[in-house]
Motif scaffolding. Structure first.
Motif, short mmCIF file in Angstrom:
data_model
loop_
_atom_site.label_atom_id
_atom_site.label_comp_id
_atom_site.label_asym_id
_atom_site.label_seq_id
_atom_site.Cartn_x
_atom_site.Cartn_y
_atom_site.Cartn_z
N UNK A 252 0.83 -1.21 0.00
CA UNK A 252 0.00 0.00 0.00
C UNK A 252 0.86 1.26 0.00
N UNK A 253 1.97 1.24 0.74
CA UNK A 253 2.88 2.39 0.73
C UNK A 253 3.45 2.58 -0.67
N UNK A 254 3.92 1.48 -1.28
CA UNK A 254 4.50 1.55 -2.63
C UNK A 254 3.48 2.05 -3.64
N UNK A 255 2.24 1.58 -3.54
CA UNK A 255 1.19 2.02 -4.46
C UNK A 255 0.97 3.52 -4.35
N UNK A 256 0.96 4.05 -3.12
CA UNK A 256 0.80 5.50 -2.95
C UNK A 256 1.97 6.24 -3.59
N UNK A 257 3.18 5.72 -3.43
CA UNK A 257 4.35 6.35 -4.05
C UNK A 257 4.24 6.31 -5.57
N UNK A 258 3.79 5.17 -6.11
CA UNK A 258 3.60 5.06 -7.56
C UNK A 258 2.56 6.05 -8.07
N UNK A 259 1.58 6.40 -7.23
CA UNK A 259 0.55 7.36 -7.61
C UNK A 259 1.01 8.81 -7.48
N UNK A 260 2.25 9.01 -7.07
CA UNK A 260 2.79 10.36 -6.98
C UNK A 260 2.60 11.04 -5.64
#
Length: 168
Positions: free
Chosen positions: A60-68
């Protein structure tokens, strides 16, 4: 190379700062991302994109980072290694097919979270990491015992305040 550091802010929040220094697959070649432990007030950070959801795991942290998202809050029960693992997933594009790199980042994240004071870690693409701070190999072995199979990582004291963690 990915550099990550921790400290405790005035609001008693543990903060992980991730600075990217090479051309990884993430959306920025250089920059800073903040990952906060939820439980206190979010600081006012003008100009940064603050996530609205509280992340519970590395994915979930990585996904947020991928979303900018520039600032990600984590749930109190989030694994202490999750911010380091997530930063590697975002920066290097690690997936489940990179078990050595994920294991190395997990060990580094657990050690970093257990350090009593400010600590910095450099994580390489293959999961090797160097920790800087008040860190000793004996203390790290004790920290990892029961959590990480010690035969899966090698610890080398490079200097009095620098430890190398290498996945085997």
């Amino acid at each position: 190379m990915l550099r990550i550091g921790t400290w405790t802010s005035a609001g008693s929040l543990d903060v992980v700062v991730c600075g990217w220094h090479d051309g990884g697959p993430g959306p920025l070649e250089t920059g800073i991302k903040l990952i906060y432990g939820a439980g206190g007030p979010m600081p006012d950070l003008p100009g940064l994109r603050v996530g609205t959801l509280v992340a519970t795991c590395a994915e979930e942290i990585a996904e947020a980072l991928f979303q900018g998202i520039d600032v990600v809050a984590t749930a109190p029960d989030c694994c202490p290694a999750a911010p380091v693992v997530a930063a590697g997933m975002w920066h290097y594009g690690w997936t489940g097919s990179d078990p050595g790199a994920l294991a190395g980042a997990t060990a580094a994240g657990l050690v970093m979270a257990a350090q009593p004071g400010p600590c910095a870690v450099e994580v390489r693409r293959d999961g090797r990491s160097s920790l800087d701070g008040d860190v000793r190999a004996e203390a790290v072995r004790a920290c990892l015992a029961g959590t990480v199979p010690l035969e899966s990582v090698r610890l080398s004291q490079e200097a009095p305040s620098r430890l190398l963690i290498t996945p085997r």
